[in-house]
Design a protein around this motif. Structure first.
Motif, PDB file in Angstrom:
ATOM      1  N   GLN A   1       0.844  -1.209   0.000  1.00  0.00           N
ATOM      2  CA  GLN A   1       0.000   0.000   0.000  1.00  0.00           C
ATOM      3  C   GLN A   1       0.872   1.250   0.000  1.00  0.00           C
ATOM      4  OE1 GLN A   1      -2.384  -0.838   3.577  1.00  0.00           O
ATOM      5  NE2 GLN A   1      -4.129  -0.082   2.410  1.00  0.00           N
ATOM      6  N   LEU A   2       1.905   1.240   0.824  1.00  0.00           N
ATOM      7  CA  LEU A   2       2.802   2.387   0.908  1.00  0.00           C
ATOM      8  C   LEU A   2       3.522   2.620  -0.414  1.00  0.00           C
ATOM      9  CD1 LEU A   2       4.201   1.669   4.463  1.00  0.00           C
ATOM     10  CD2 LEU A   2       2.824   3.660   3.806  1.00  0.00           C
ATOM     11  N   GLU A   3       3.980   1.536  -1.033  1.00  0.00           N
ATOM     12  CA  GLU A   3       4.658   1.656  -2.318  1.00  0.00           C
ATOM     13  C   GLU A   3       3.704   2.198  -3.382  1.00  0.00           C
ATOM     14  OE1 GLU A   3       6.160  -2.342  -2.701  1.00  0.00           O
ATOM     15  OE2 GLU A   3       8.062  -1.816  -1.763  1.00  0.00           O
ATOM     16  N   GLU A   4       2.470   1.700  -3.382  1.00  0.00           N
ATOM     17  CA  GLU A   4       1.466   2.159  -4.343  1.00  0.00           C
ATOM     18  C   GLU A   4       1.127   3.642  -4.132  1.00  0.00           C
ATOM     19  OE1 GLU A   4      -3.089   1.010  -5.195  1.00  0.00           O
ATOM     20  OE2 GLU A   4      -1.694  -0.675  -5.205  1.00  0.00           O
ATOM     21  N   ALA A   5       1.158   4.082  -2.884  1.00  0.00           N
ATOM     22  CA  ALA A   5       0.854   5.486  -2.568  1.00  0.00           C
ATOM     23  C   ALA A   5       2.007   6.421  -2.942  1.00  0.00           C
ATOM     24  CB  ALA A   5       0.523   5.619  -1.083  1.00  0.00           C
ATOM     25  N   GLY A   6       3.183   5.845  -3.224  1.00  0.00           N
ATOM     26  CA  GLY A   6       4.306   6.667  -3.666  1.00  0.00           C
ATOM     27  C   GLY A   6       5.353   6.955  -2.610  1.00  0.00           C
ATOM     28  N   ILE A   7       5.473   6.092  -1.619  1.00  0.00           N
ATOM     29  CA  ILE A   7       6.407   6.330  -0.514  1.00  0.00           C
ATOM     30  C   ILE A   7       7.864   6.434  -0.970  1.00  0.00           C
ATOM     31  CG2 ILE A   7       6.855   3.932   0.185  1.00  0.00           C
ATOM     32  CD1 ILE A   7       6.144   6.873   2.564  1.00  0.00           C
ATOM     33  N   VAL A   8       8.220   5.725  -2.023  1.00  0.00           N
ATOM     34  CA  VAL A   8       9.614   5.712  -2.475  1.00  0.00           C
ATOM     35  C   VAL A   8      10.083   7.108  -2.918  1.00  0.00           C
ATOM     36  CG1 VAL A   8      11.206   4.742  -4.181  1.00  0.00           C
ATOM     37  CG2 VAL A   8       9.553   3.258  -3.036  1.00  0.00           C
ATOM     38  N   ALA A   9       9.160   7.912  -3.448  1.00  0.00           N
ATOM     39  CA  ALA A   9       9.516   9.253  -3.925  1.00  0.00           C
ATOM     40  C   ALA A   9       9.002  10.367  -3.010  1.00  0.00           C
ATOM     41  CB  ALA A   9       8.958   9.455  -5.324  1.00  0.00           C
TER      42      ALA A   9
ATOM     43  N   ILE B   1       9.508   0.576   8.112  1.00  0.00           N
ATOM     44  CA  ILE B   1       9.291   0.169   6.722  1.00  0.00           C
ATOM     45  C   ILE B   1       9.535   1.344   5.786  1.00  0.00           C
ATOM     46  CG2 ILE B   1       7.560  -0.612   5.032  1.00  0.00           C
ATOM     47  CD1 ILE B   1       6.276  -2.218   7.381  1.00  0.00           C
ATOM     48  N   VAL B   2       8.936   2.504   6.101  1.00  0.00           N
ATOM     49  CA  VAL B   2       9.109   3.653   5.202  1.00  0.00           C
ATOM     50  C   VAL B   2      10.547   4.163   5.219  1.00  0.00           C
ATOM     51  CG1 VAL B   2       6.676   4.312   5.326  1.00  0.00           C
ATOM     52  CG2 VAL B   2       8.311   5.438   6.838  1.00  0.00           C
ATOM     53  N   CYS B   3      11.198   4.063   6.364  1.00  0.00           N
ATOM     54  CA  CYS B   3      12.610   4.477   6.435  1.00  0.00           C
ATOM     55  C   CYS B   3      13.488   3.564   5.585  1.00  0.00           C
ATOM     56  CB  CYS B   3      13.087   4.500   7.882  1.00  0.00           C
ATOM     57  SG  CYS B   3      12.373   5.857   8.842  1.00  0.00           S
ATOM     58  N   ASP B   4      13.133   2.287   5.530  1.00  0.00           N
ATOM     59  CA  ASP B   4      13.856   1.326   4.706  1.00  0.00           C
ATOM     60  C   ASP B   4      13.639   1.597   3.217  1.00  0.00           C
ATOM     61  OD1 ASP B   4      15.396  -1.121   4.265  1.00  0.00           O
ATOM     62  OD2 ASP B   4      13.482  -2.043   3.703  1.00  0.00           O
ATOM     63  N   LEU B   5      12.430   2.018   2.864  1.00  0.00           N
ATOM     64  CA  LEU B   5      12.089   2.266   1.458  1.00  0.00           C
ATOM     65  C   LEU B   5      12.607   3.608   0.946  1.00  0.00           C
ATOM     66  CD1 LEU B   5       8.409   0.962   1.484  1.00  0.00           C
ATOM     67  CD2 LEU B   5      10.351  -0.057   0.284  1.00  0.00           C
ATOM     68  N   ASN B   6      12.779   4.577   1.859  1.00  0.00           N
ATOM     69  CA  ASN B   6      13.155   5.924   1.427  1.00  0.00           C
ATOM     70  C   ASN B   6      13.954   6.588   2.553  1.00  0.00           C
ATOM     71  OD1 ASN B   6      13.224   8.666   0.835  1.00  0.00           O
ATOM     72  ND2 ASN B   6      11.122   8.744   0.075  1.00  0.00           N
ATOM     73  N   ASP B   7      15.268   6.593   2.423  1.00  0.00           N
ATOM     74  CA  ASP B   7      16.102   7.129   3.504  1.00  0.00           C
ATOM     75  C   ASP B   7      16.195   8.656   3.499  1.00  0.00           C
ATOM     76  OD1 ASP B   7      17.766   7.313   1.313  1.00  0.00           O
ATOM     77  OD2 ASP B   7      19.377   6.116   2.173  1.00  0.00           O
ATOM     78  N   GLU B   8      15.580   9.311   2.505  1.00  0.00           N
ATOM     79  CA  GLU B   8      15.540  10.778   2.470  1.00  0.00           C
ATOM     80  C   GLU B   8      14.249  11.327   3.093  1.00  0.00           C
ATOM     81  OE1 GLU B   8      18.064  12.753   1.189  1.00  0.00           O
ATOM     82  OE2 GLU B   8      19.112  10.832   1.163  1.00  0.00           O
ATOM     83  N   LEU B   9      13.352  10.440   3.435  1.00  0.00           N
ATOM     84  CA  LEU B   9      12.023  10.774   3.938  1.00  0.00           C
ATOM     85  C   LEU B   9      12.071  11.379   5.342  1.00  0.00           C
ATOM     86  CD1 LEU B   9       8.992  10.118   3.108  1.00  0.00           C
ATOM     87  CD2 LEU B   9       9.253   8.091   4.506  1.00  0.00           C
TER      88      LEU B   9
ATOM     89  N   LYS C   1      11.027   5.789  18.072  1.00  0.00           N
ATOM     90  CA  LYS C   1      11.436   7.167  18.381  1.00  0.00           C
ATOM     91  C   LYS C   1      12.733   7.564  17.686  1.00  0.00           C
ATOM     92  CE  LYS C   1       8.890   7.898  22.615  1.00  0.00           C
ATOM     93  NZ  LYS C   1       8.918   8.102  24.053  1.00  0.00           N
ATOM     94  N   GLY C   2      13.665   6.646  17.543  1.00  0.00           N
ATOM     95  CA  GLY C   2      14.934   6.947  16.903  1.00  0.00           C
ATOM     96  C   GLY C   2      14.820   7.193  15.404  1.00  0.00           C
ATOM     97  N   GLN C   3      13.712   6.766  14.808  1.00  0.00           N
ATOM     98  CA  GLN C   3      13.513   6.934  13.366  1.00  0.00           C
ATOM     99  C   GLN C   3      12.563   8.085  13.035  1.00  0.00           C
ATOM    100  OE1 GLN C   3      12.490   2.718  12.803  1.00  0.00           O
ATOM    101  NE2 GLN C   3      14.159   2.655  11.333  1.00  0.00           N
ATOM    102  N   LEU C   4      12.076   8.763  14.058  1.00  0.00           N
ATOM    103  CA  LEU C   4      11.146   9.872  13.859  1.00  0.00           C
ATOM    104  C   LEU C   4      11.878  11.201  13.774  1.00  0.00           C
ATOM    105  CD1 LEU C   4       8.082   9.398  16.227  1.00  0.00           C
ATOM    106  CD2 LEU C   4       8.129   9.364  13.745  1.00  0.00           C
TER     107      LEU C   4
END
Length: 108
Positions: free
Chosen positions: A37-45, A62-70, A85-88
């Motif tokens: 769902q996240l990939e379909e919504a465009g999380i990578v970009a 998961i989103v941090c793994d898919l997009n480290d610039e996010l 908390k460390g990834q927020l």
């Protein structure tokens, strides 16, 4: 280049609308949020991931793994689980800061 955001979870406090008003292109995901769902919504970009349901906090790694610039944001009344908390980048209680103020800060 415009800012893009994924708003995940119910949006009772209007963060999605506030981001749109600030010129952000917003995609929404709800229910039990999955990687596909996240990939379909465009999380990578995407530029921002705004989670409104801390019950879905497992999506943060998961989103941090898919997009480290996010930039990751929790906009929810509940306490964020320790394991994410460390990834927020930001956690805000809607009772303390209005959605439009948060949106303006995220866009600037």
């Amino acid at each position: 280049m415009s800012t893009t955001a994924i708003v995940a979870g119910p949006d009772d406090d209007g963060i999605g609308a506030a981001l749109e008003a600030a010129g952000v292109e917003v995609s929404r995901v709800d229910g039990v949020i999955t990687r596909p769902q996240l990939e379909e919504a465009g999380i990578v970009a995407a530029d921002l991931y705004v989670l409104t349901d801390v019950g879905q906090a497992t999506t943060i790694p998961i989103v941090c793994d898919l997009n480290d610039e996010l930039r990751t944001v929790v906009y929810a009344r509940d306490t964020v689980p320790e394991f994410v908390k460390g990834q927020l980048d930001l956690a805000v209680d809607p009772q303390l800061m209005d959605a439009s103020v948060v949106a303006d800060e995220l866009v600037d």
